[in-house]
Design an enzyme around this catalytic site. Structure first.
Site, mmCIF file in Angstrom:
data_model
loop_
_atom_site.group_PDB
_atom_site.id
_atom_site.type_symbol
_atom_site.label_atom_id
_atom_site.label_comp_id
_atom_site.label_asym_id
_atom_site.label_seq_id
_atom_site.Cartn_x
_atom_site.Cartn_y
_atom_site.Cartn_z
ATOM 1 N N GLN A 1 0.872 -1.174 0.000
ATOM 2 C CA GLN A 1 0.000 0.000 0.000
ATOM 3 C C GLN A 1 0.907 1.220 0.000
ATOM 4 O O GLN A 1 1.587 1.480 0.983
ATOM 5 C CB GLN A 1 -0.929 -0.004 1.219
ATOM 6 C CG GLN A 1 -1.634 1.312 1.509
ATOM 7 C CD GLN A 1 -2.528 1.785 0.358
ATOM 8 O OE1 GLN A 1 -3.186 0.993 -0.300
ATOM 9 N NE2 GLN A 1 -2.527 3.080 0.087
ATOM 10 N N HIS B 1 -15.766 4.619 -7.509
ATOM 11 C CA HIS B 1 -14.827 5.593 -6.944
ATOM 12 C C HIS B 1 -13.396 5.332 -7.445
ATOM 13 O O HIS B 1 -12.737 6.237 -7.960
ATOM 14 C CB HIS B 1 -14.897 5.524 -5.417
ATOM 15 C CG HIS B 1 -13.959 6.425 -4.697
ATOM 16 N ND1 HIS B 1 -14.339 7.646 -4.213
ATOM 17 C CD2 HIS B 1 -12.646 6.286 -4.389
ATOM 18 C CE1 HIS B 1 -13.297 8.228 -3.631
ATOM 19 N NE2 HIS B 1 -12.260 7.413 -3.723
ATOM 20 N N GLU B 2 -12.956 4.093 -7.310
ATOM 21 C CA GLU B 2 -11.564 3.795 -7.712
ATOM 22 C C GLU B 2 -11.388 3.972 -9.216
ATOM 23 O O GLU B 2 -10.353 4.434 -9.676
ATOM 24 C CB GLU B 2 -11.156 2.383 -7.263
ATOM 25 C CG GLU B 2 -11.307 2.102 -5.768
ATOM 26 C CD GLU B 2 -10.789 3.186 -4.841
ATOM 27 O OE1 GLU B 2 -9.866 3.916 -5.228
ATOM 28 O OE2 GLU B 2 -11.345 3.333 -3.724
ATOM 29 N N GLU C 1 -9.492 13.459 -3.963
ATOM 30 C CA GLU C 1 -10.644 12.733 -3.419
ATOM 31 C C GLU C 1 -11.982 13.444 -3.617
ATOM 32 O O GLU C 1 -12.991 12.796 -3.877
ATOM 33 C CB GLU C 1 -10.417 12.413 -1.936
ATOM 34 C CG GLU C 1 -9.233 11.485 -1.683
ATOM 35 C CD GLU C 1 -9.357 10.106 -2.332
ATOM 36 O OE1 GLU C 1 -10.463 9.714 -2.736
ATOM 37 O OE2 GLU C 1 -8.310 9.432 -2.452
ATOM 38 N N PRO D 1 -6.228 -2.581 4.250
ATOM 39 C CA PRO D 1 -6.728 -1.546 5.168
ATOM 40 C C PRO D 1 -7.741 -0.575 4.571
ATOM 41 O O PRO D 1 -8.278 0.266 5.286
ATOM 42 C CB PRO D 1 -5.454 -0.812 5.591
ATOM 43 C CG PRO D 1 -4.468 -1.074 4.504
ATOM 44 C CD PRO D 1 -4.800 -2.423 3.949
ATOM 45 N N GLU E 1 -6.683 3.058 -5.778
ATOM 46 C CA GLU E 1 -6.747 3.259 -7.226
ATOM 47 C C GLU E 1 -5.446 2.996 -7.970
ATOM 48 O O GLU E 1 -5.078 3.765 -8.863
ATOM 49 C CB GLU E 1 -7.207 4.692 -7.490
ATOM 50 C CG GLU E 1 -6.218 5.806 -7.032
ATOM 51 C CD GLU E 1 -6.388 6.283 -5.610
ATOM 52 O OE1 GLU E 1 -6.891 5.512 -4.775
ATOM 53 O OE2 GLU E 1 -6.014 7.434 -5.318
ATOM 54 N N ASP F 1 -1.698 11.112 6.259
ATOM 55 C CA ASP F 1 -2.967 10.387 6.406
ATOM 56 C C ASP F 1 -3.974 11.156 7.256
ATOM 57 O O ASP F 1 -5.173 10.878 7.215
ATOM 58 C CB ASP F 1 -2.743 9.004 7.032
ATOM 59 C CG ASP F 1 -2.282 7.997 5.987
ATOM 60 O OD1 ASP F 1 -1.970 8.416 4.860
ATOM 61 O OD2 ASP F 1 -2.233 6.796 6.312
ATOM 62 N N TYR G 1 -12.962 14.463 1.067
ATOM 63 C CA TYR G 1 -13.853 13.634 0.241
ATOM 64 C C TYR G 1 -15.197 14.322 -0.008
ATOM 65 O O TYR G 1 -15.599 14.538 -1.143
ATOM 66 C CB TYR G 1 -14.117 12.296 0.939
ATOM 67 C CG TYR G 1 -12.968 11.320 0.878
ATOM 68 C CD1 TYR G 1 -11.884 11.436 1.751
ATOM 69 C CD2 TYR G 1 -12.961 10.267 -0.024
ATOM 70 C CE1 TYR G 1 -10.827 10.536 1.709
ATOM 71 C CE2 TYR G 1 -11.906 9.356 -0.075
ATOM 72 C CZ TYR G 1 -10.852 9.497 0.795
ATOM 73 O OH TYR G 1 -9.812 8.611 0.739
ATOM 74 N N HIS H 1 -10.870 7.550 -10.084
ATOM 75 C CA HIS H 1 -9.498 8.012 -9.843
ATOM 76 C C HIS H 1 -8.619 7.880 -11.095
ATOM 77 O O HIS H 1 -7.554 8.502 -11.163
ATOM 78 C CB HIS H 1 -8.851 7.215 -8.716
ATOM 79 C CG HIS H 1 -9.086 7.765 -7.340
ATOM 80 N ND1 HIS H 1 -8.787 9.061 -6.994
ATOM 81 C CD2 HIS H 1 -9.560 7.181 -6.204
ATOM 82 C CE1 HIS H 1 -9.066 9.241 -5.700
ATOM 83 N NE2 HIS H 1 -9.543 8.120 -5.203
HETATM 84 N N1 BES Z 1 -7.023 6.681 -2.411
HETATM 85 C C1 BES Z 1 -7.942 6.290 -1.425
HETATM 86 C C2 BES Z 1 -7.320 5.523 -0.305
HETATM 87 C C3 BES Z 1 -6.213 6.231 0.448
HETATM 88 C C4 BES Z 1 -6.234 7.596 0.670
HETATM 89 C C5 BES Z 1 -5.173 5.509 0.955
HETATM 90 C C6 BES Z 1 -5.193 8.210 1.364
HETATM 91 C C7 BES Z 1 -4.136 6.111 1.644
HETATM 92 C C8 BES Z 1 -4.143 7.471 1.845
HETATM 93 C C9 BES Z 1 -9.091 5.480 -2.025
HETATM 94 O O1 BES Z 1 -9.479 5.899 -3.287
HETATM 95 C C10 BES Z 1 -10.301 5.668 -1.150
HETATM 96 O O2 BES Z 1 -10.706 6.777 -0.999
HETATM 97 N N2 BES Z 1 -10.879 4.599 -0.624
HETATM 98 C C11 BES Z 1 -12.080 4.642 0.185
HETATM 99 C C12 BES Z 1 -13.296 4.319 -0.623
HETATM 100 C C13 BES Z 1 -14.091 5.463 -1.114
HETATM 101 C C14 BES Z 1 -15.386 4.982 -1.742
HETATM 102 C C15 BES Z 1 -14.337 6.577 -0.174
HETATM 103 C C16 BES Z 1 -11.994 3.581 1.255
HETATM 104 O O3 BES Z 1 -11.093 2.745 1.199
HETATM 105 O O4 BES Z 1 -12.814 3.555 2.156
HETATM 106 ZN ZN ZN Z 2 -10.340 7.799 -3.272
#
Ligand code: BES
Ligand code: ZN
Length: 639
Positions: free
Chosen positions: A166, A322-323, A345, A293, A298, A400, A408, A326
């Site tokens: 990741q 969503h992905e 996001e 996790p 994406e 993070d 978002y 991206h």
């Molecule tokens: N890119 C993100 C995941 C992420 C963001 C990982 C920042 C590490 C740091 C991914 O696209 C994401 O937003 N996933 C969400 C799903 C979404 C539908 C809101 C999730 O995993 O919950």
């Molecule tokens: Zn995302």
């Protein structure tokens, strides 16, 4: 940035190379060949002087030692005169560094600076005037925050080990020495050796079958930020879902995954119709083990997904929308630094919702948006004021921390509000051009603001409070509002139940109308049940919760979104009979979005805290380091 080299004096080097990465003021809008420098407080690299243009990665994945042995061959582009190239590392042990083309290399000196919290260490390499190739020989250590080495018991098949990475936000440097800023884009190839019984896939061109010698070659021809370099190794099978689109996963899950994600080709089609051609040729999804996790990540050409998306009723496919989205917002047009994370996001949540509307209609899309909006509203109450700005300041913090519903959902509602005021047609034309004009580039919030003004706002007489949206806390008054009659109905049902009404008996027969059946779970979609649970009091009589379980079976339901909200209410209400189900869920699922509220509820309730801690100690090793870090922090856990 110039470093004082004291090559060979290792003891001194730590102190000397602990350079202040903010020391030199850089021009804000400096942009060289797609590399924007000077914005990123989360990288030591000097990409404004010399930057990786292409990476050839050679790695050997050793499951017995849980170690990756690698050579990262960086082809550099020089932008200024410098005698140093600086990379980011956080964990890898550097064995040697050479300069020159493969096979014609000569060793060079390097120093590793003092570690900084979250960031790791600068790896500063002495280079010549003409250096083009820098080859870093390394091995990973157990401190690789990107890597989840899984023993066979934790996989679906339980026979083979598994490894996945990741990278986002700044974890790629924990398994490859890179210049770890999203502002720099690189192409890459990788030669990967794995045990012969396993298959390897990456965010690149991928095999469809296992190679009998365990040797794989990958190519990513489009330039990407390094946080999108990703690898998964396991017992994998591939099934196609249509042209240029398919699923990788363990054989035990492949048929369920194919059934669940059957609409993917339609989603790609809808997305292309909205904002222009898909630029990455192939779009596949890998369904990883449950410890992943996130819901989805994406990685280009190969979205990484959590098996909780296989809900059995296609109710979680918005995560795939969503992905996929991206592939435009994030991967094609990338945030220049993690302070601009909302550009990735917020756009993606907006775009995701548009895809969902195309495929399943406005009513469904609105319910999804409302569920998210409720989350934003409750999160706004707990965040510090600065963290509710779209443009963030994450210097000295873990990037993070920016992963909140502000980036978002506030981000998406900013765009929804623009769409409302300027009209869908005009806004769509603007967005399509935005993706075209910035394809394979990075962008800051300030650059976006200027582009928005030049290409949309100034072309009309409409006034819009852009600065308030970008730089002020909370939600502006003009925020787009959604209403959902279906949610209002189920919220009333929840209130009736909370007031002691029997909602499960058959409603009275009305004259001339058909008798309505008693309340059943499948009368409503999972998002409506989420709204139902949210509309109940935060704490209830456990007997009443047992009644819901008896009639609707929430505790036994496989839908992880509903289960999480139900378990939180159960924990707050001391409804302890369902502890076995809660334990089974948090032992298996490592998705942080679910673990965090459940462990928070356990931790906050004095009568469940010690039980929660006991479970955590037992299952902590089932999780990916990303979830472990967050939960250790939450629970004050020290191993
Ligand atoms: N890119 C993100 C995941 C992420 C963001 C990982 C920042 C590490 C740091 C991914 O696209 C994401 O937003 N996933 C969400 C799903 C979404 C539908 C809101 C999730 O995993 O919950
Ligand atoms: Zn995302």
């Amino acid at each position: 940035m110039k470093l004082n080299f004291l090559f060979g004096i290792a003891a001194l080097s730590l102190a000397i190379a602990s350079c202040d990465i903010d020391a030199e003021p850089l021009n804000k809008d400096q942009s060289i060949n797609g590399a924007v420098s000077g914005h990123d407080s989360h990288s030591f690299s000097n990409t404004d002087e010399i930057r990786t243009k292409h990476l050839d990665l050679e790695i050997d994945v050793d499951f017995e030692k849980k170690t990756i042995y690698g050579v990262a061959r960086h082809r550099m582009e020089r932008l200024k005169d410098t005698d140093t190239a600086i990379f980011d590392i956080n964990g890898p042990e550097i064995q040697k560094v050479t300069l020159g083309k493969k096979g014609n290399e000569k060793e060079t000196d390097f120093i590793i600076g003092a570690p900084e919290k979250y960031l790791g260490q600068p790896l500063s390499i002495k280079i010549d005037k003409n250096t083009e190739y820098i080859n870093i020989y390394y091995k990973t250590t157990e401190n690789a925050g990107a890597l989840d080495w899984m023993d066979p018991e934790l996989t679906e098949g339980k026979k083979h080990p598994y490894l996945y990475t990741q990278g986002q936000a700044i974890l790629t440097r924990t398994w490859i020495p890179v210049q770890g800023t999203p502002a720099n884009r690189i192409t890459y190839t990788a030669d990967v050796t794995v045990p012969a019984e396993l298959m390897a896939v990456m965010s690149a061109s991928n095999p469809k079958e296992r190679n009998p010698e365990g040797k794989y070659h990958f190519e990513m021809k489009q330039p990407i930020p390094v946080y999108l370099i990703a690898l998964a190794v396991g017992n994998l099978e591939y099934k196609s879902l249509g042209e240029n689109c398919g699923i990788y996963t363990e054989p035990e899950m492949i048929d369920d995954a194919v059934w669940e994600f059957v609409d993917l080709p339609k989603m790609i089609h809808a997305a292309e119709n909205l904002y222009g051609p898909y630029q990455w040729e192939q779009y596949d999804v890998i369904v990883l083990p449950y410890s992943f996790p996130f819901g989805g990540m994406e990685n280009p050409r190969l979205t990484f997904a959590n098996p909780t998306l296989i809900a059995g009723d296609r109710s979680a496919v918005s995560v795939l929308a969503h992905e996929l989205a991206h592939s435009w917002s994030g991967n094609l047009v990338t945030n220049a630094s993690w302070n601009d994370f909302w550009l990735n996001e917020g756009f993606t949540v907006y775009f995701e919702n548009r895809i969902m509307e195309e495929l399943y209609g406005k009513e469904v899309a609105d319910m999804l948006a409302l569920i998210e909006f409720q989350e934003l509203q409750s999160e706004l109450e707990s965040l510090s004021e600065e963290d509710t700005h779209l443009k963030l300041e994450l210097k000295k913090r873990n990037p993070d921390d920016g992963m909140t519903s502000v980036a978002y959902v506030k981000g998406a509602f900013f765009l929804k509000t623009l769409e409302r005021d300027f009209g869908r047609q005009r806004f769509d034309t603007f967005l399509k051009k935005y993706f075209k004009d910035h394809a394979f580039q990075t962008l800051t919030t300030e650059q976006f603001k200027k582009y928005l003004n030049d290409n949309l706002i100034s072309q009309t007489n409409i006034k819009f409070n852009v600065d308030e949206w970008l730089y002020k806390p909370g939600l502006p008054k003009n925020c787009f509002a959604i209403s959902s009659p279906r949610f209002e109905k189920i919220q009333k049902l929840a209130r009736d139940f909370a007031n002691g009404k029997d909602i499960f008996k058959k409603p009275a027969k009305k004259k001339g109308k058909k008798q309505l059946p008693a309340l059943k779970r499948d009368q409503y979609v999972p998002q409506e049940w989420q709204a139902f649970i949210r509309a109940l009091p935060k704490k209830m009589d456990p007997k009443r919760l047992a009644l819901i379980d008896e009639k609707l079976g929430f505790s036994k339901w496989g839908n992880a979104e509903v289960a999480t909200e139900w378990y939180v209410l159960a924990i707050n209400s001391n409804y302890t009979e369902i502890r076995p189900q809660i334990e089974a869920f948090i032992s298996r699922v490592g998705r942080r979005k679910f673990l965090l509220p459940i462990y928070t509820a356990l931790h906050d309730n004095p009568s469940s805290r010690s039980w929660g801690m006991e479970v955590y100690k037992k299952v902590r090793n089932n999780y990916h380091p990303v979830s472990i870090m967050t939960l250790d922090d939450l629970l004050d856990y020290t191993s």
